[in-house]
Scaffold this active site. Structure first.
Site, PDB file in Angstrom:
ATOM      1  N   ILE A   1     -20.411  -1.790  10.615  1.00 21.11           N
ATOM      2  CA  ILE A   1     -20.717  -1.609  11.790  1.00 21.11           C
ATOM      3  C   ILE A   1     -20.816  -1.533  13.315  1.00 21.11           C
ATOM      4  O   ILE A   1     -21.764  -1.055  14.129  1.00 21.11           O
ATOM      5  CB  ILE A   1     -22.174  -0.659  11.010  1.00 21.11           C
ATOM      6  CG1 ILE A   1     -22.633  -1.937  10.983  1.00 21.11           C
ATOM      7  CG2 ILE A   1     -22.081   0.216  10.245  1.00 21.11           C
ATOM      8  CD1 ILE A   1     -24.461  -1.221  10.987  1.00 21.11           C
TER       9      ILE A   1
ATOM     10  N   CYS B   1      -3.179  -2.319   9.252  1.00 22.80           N
ATOM     11  CA  CYS B   1      -3.639  -1.399   7.820  1.00 22.80           C
ATOM     12  C   CYS B   1      -4.315  -0.282   7.849  1.00 22.80           C
ATOM     13  O   CYS B   1      -3.852   1.066   7.871  1.00 22.80           O
ATOM     14  CB  CYS B   1      -4.339  -2.802   6.816  1.00 22.80           C
ATOM     15  SG  CYS B   1      -3.449  -3.469   6.168  1.00 22.80           S
TER      16      CYS B   1
ATOM     17  N   GLY C   1     -17.220  -1.478  18.959  1.00 17.19           N
ATOM     18  CA  GLY C   1     -16.327  -1.558  19.785  1.00 17.19           C
ATOM     19  C   GLY C   1     -15.013  -1.380  20.737  1.00 17.19           C
ATOM     20  O   GLY C   1     -15.767   0.068  20.975  1.00 17.19           O
TER      21      GLY C   1
ATOM     22  N   THR D   1       1.137  -1.337   0.347  1.00 17.28           N
ATOM     23  CA  THR D   1      -0.030   0.016   0.259  1.00 17.28           C
ATOM     24  C   THR D   1       0.710   1.200  -0.122  1.00 17.28           C
ATOM     25  O   THR D   1       1.522   1.580   0.951  1.00 17.28           O
ATOM     26  CB  THR D   1      -0.858   0.006   0.868  1.00 17.28           C
ATOM     27  OG1 THR D   1      -1.848  -1.252   1.131  1.00 17.28           O
ATOM     28  CG2 THR D   1      -1.873   1.051   1.111  1.00 17.28           C
TER      29      THR D   1
ATOM     30  N   ARG E   1      -0.371  -5.943  15.644  1.00 17.64           N
ATOM     31  CA  ARG E   1       0.007  -4.154  15.467  1.00 17.64           C
ATOM     32  C   ARG E   1      -1.023  -3.833  15.920  1.00 17.64           C
ATOM     33  O   ARG E   1      -2.412  -3.351  15.236  1.00 17.64           O
ATOM     34  CB  ARG E   1       0.878  -4.070  14.373  1.00 17.64           C
ATOM     35  CG  ARG E   1       2.247  -5.099  13.737  1.00 17.64           C
ATOM     36  CD  ARG E   1       2.250  -4.875  12.206  1.00 17.64           C
ATOM     37  NE  ARG E   1       1.629  -5.778  11.738  1.00 17.64           N
ATOM     38  CZ  ARG E   1       1.885  -6.407  10.197  1.00 17.64           C
ATOM     39  NH1 ARG E   1       3.480  -5.125  10.156  1.00 17.64           N
ATOM     40  NH2 ARG E   1       1.178  -6.747   9.793  1.00 17.64           N
TER      41      ARG E   1
ATOM     42  N   GLU F   1      -6.560 -10.082   6.326  1.00 19.45           N
ATOM     43  CA  GLU F   1      -6.188 -11.126   7.270  1.00 19.45           C
ATOM     44  C   GLU F   1      -7.011 -11.924   8.138  1.00 19.45           C
ATOM     45  O   GLU F   1      -8.128 -11.454   8.655  1.00 19.45           O
ATOM     46  CB  GLU F   1      -5.196 -10.174   8.440  1.00 19.45           C
ATOM     47  CG  GLU F   1      -4.312  -9.731   8.679  1.00 19.45           C
ATOM     48  CD  GLU F   1      -2.953  -8.939   9.441  1.00 19.45           C
ATOM     49  OE1 GLU F   1      -3.045  -9.494  10.788  1.00 19.45           O
ATOM     50  OE2 GLU F   1      -2.244  -8.675   8.908  1.00 19.45           O
TER      51      GLU F   1
END
Ligand code: NAD
Length: 443
Positions: free
Chosen positions: A256, A266, A259, A121, A334, A158
């Site tokens: 949606i 990413c 959390g 990216t 990450r 992922e």
């Protein structure tokens, strides 16, 4: 076709293995010697459902090779994929040092017409930089090898990477060369036998499509988290609201879920990089700034709830965490919400016992060794063990085995029947009836 994939991480390894599965001969290159040695012995550096057998089969039949540098067999390849990391730099921009190092390496090796594919990216305009870096090396060698640089952003998720790569929703190819279009169509058609899903566009359009896609998904999450926080203050259950709006086909149910914030390798970095791109063009990205700010704040929400229940000083308290990965289905930690929460809990004097089905190795790398030695952070190898002597349970990642646990057992093990549900997995009424103090997000 003969392909070379440079960078053998989540994207590079999946790309290489899937192309090999479809019949191409693929050399995967990575500078990480340990990773390559492991792969040659059948040890995968990442957890990704279904990947192990694809790698093993194709390694055994000779279509998938691994090496630590571009060598002669790689040099015969007509197509090179760049799949190295583009981590955020100090100012949020994508750090292109690895991409450009690979471009120079390619320039030092190629001897005949080559297609160089940017799969990493990368910001708009990177293809030109890659082109310039290759040309510089060719000039140094005094050779005039023809080549094209094409943008082919990757959209795999992922946790479902093999499935996504094998059956892509679309494959975006950014190029203005007819020769490249033909070659890329040939390469990707085996992945779309029932109908073609190739989208051709300009190189810069393709580069932007990847960022815009991730930013849109991040926006949906941050928007919903904002609504959740408001619901919580107004006596509204956001889970009903989620279903209420998700049923509108224009909105849809995906992305949606309220959390504890989005993480991973990413969304956070790509939103930051897009903000940087906007600023570099004297444009104030008001929506993206808000998406980013909401997410940063959202990662602290669980800790704030814990603080409201137990006070600011958490010395002597133990919290049992379920889930460390940034989402289910991966070992990737990450930018995970768990990392922010664990750091906050430990800074406030608490101890943490944590369990994740696949991220334990990643967790050991993530936190200072002293925390493990000093006993404030303990990783356990079974989900209920994380709750022993714990003053509360905190659900951070919604792995399937956490969705419907044995609540009787949970209550027996916990010191206090307190549950913080960072992913709204549980029914508040059911848990309250069972004698738990329940706290979710936005309900
Ligand atoms: N992880 C994802 O879900 C995902 C999805 C779509 C796109 N992307 C993008 O794909 C790119 C790669 O991401 P990733 O998650 O696979 O990264 P990763 O960190 O898992 O893998 C990158 C690999 O590149 C290797 N590398 C670095 N420099 C090298 C060099 N000079 N030569 C050979 N190898 C080198 C590293 O050792 C590492 O193994 C990034 O730009 C990312 O934004 C990632």
């Amino acid at each position: 076709m003969k392909l070379t994939i440079i960078g053998t991480g989540y994207v590079g390894l999946v790309t290489g293995a899937c192309f090999a599965e479809m019949g191409s001969t693929v050399t995967c290159v990575d500078i990480d010697k340990k990773k390559i040695e492991g792969l040659k012995q059948g040890i995968l550096p990442i957890y990704e459902p279904g990947l192990e057998s694809v790698v093993a089969n194709n390694y055994d039949n000779g279509r998938l090779k691994f090496c630590t540098a571009l060598n002669d067999s790689a040099a015969e390849s007509g197509i090179y994929f760049i799949a190295v990391g583009t981590p955020p730099g100090e100012d949020g921009s994508a750090d292109l040092q690895y991409v450009l190092a690979v471009a120079r390496e390619i320039g030092r090796h190629i001897n005949s017409y080559t297609i160089v594919v940017d799969k990493s990216t990368v910001p708009v305009g990177t293809a030109d930089k890659v082109k310039a870096a290759i040309r510089e090396e060719l000039d140094k060698r005094g050779v005039g090898v023809p080549f094209d640089v094409v943008s082919n952003p990757e959209f795999l998720k992922e946790g479902a990477a093999v499935e996504d790569f094998m059956r892509p929703d679309r494959v975006i190819i950014g190029t203005d060369s007819e020769q490249v279009r033909k070659a890329m169509r040939e390469l990707y058609l085996p992945f779309m036998r029932n109908h073609e899903r190739l989208l051709f566009m300009g190189v810069r359009d393709a580069e932007m499509s990847k960022y815009a896609g991730n930013a849109m998904l991040a926006t949906k999450i941050s928007f919903m988290n904002e609504i959740a926080n408001l619901c919580e203050r107004m006596g509204v259950d956001v889970e009903n609201v989620r279903q209420g709006i998700g049923s509108d086909a224009r909105i849809g149910y995906s992305f949606i879920y309220p959390g504890a914030g989005y993480g991973g390798s990413c969304f956070p970095k790509d939103v930051k990089a897009l903000i940087r791109m906007a600023k570099d063009h004297d444009f104030e990205p008001k929506v993206l700034n808000a998406v980013e700010a909401r997410n940063e704040a959202q990662k602290h929400v669980l800790f704030e709830k814990i603080g409201r229940r137990f006070g600011a000083d958490l010395k002597g308290l133990v919290f049992g965490l379920w889930g460390l990965a940034f989402k289910p289905g991966t070992d990737d930690m990450r930018e995970a919400s768990s990392v922010v929460l664990i750091r906050e809990l430990i800074d406030a004097g608490a101890s943490v016992k944590a369990y994740d089905p696949v991220s334990m190795t990643a967790a050991r790398r993530e936190f200072p060794r002293a925390w493990f030695d000093g006993g404030q952070l303990k990783l356990v190898d079974e989900q209920y063990s994380a709750l022993e002597d714990a003053d509360a349970m905190v659900l951070v990642t919604e792995w399937k085995p956490f969705r419907y646990p044995d609540f009787k057992r949970v209550k027996q093990i916990l010191k206090k029947p307190v549950i913080f549900d960072g992913r709204n997995q549980y029914d508040p009424a059911l848990l309250r009836d069972a004698g738990f103090e329940y706290s979710g997000i936005g309900r």
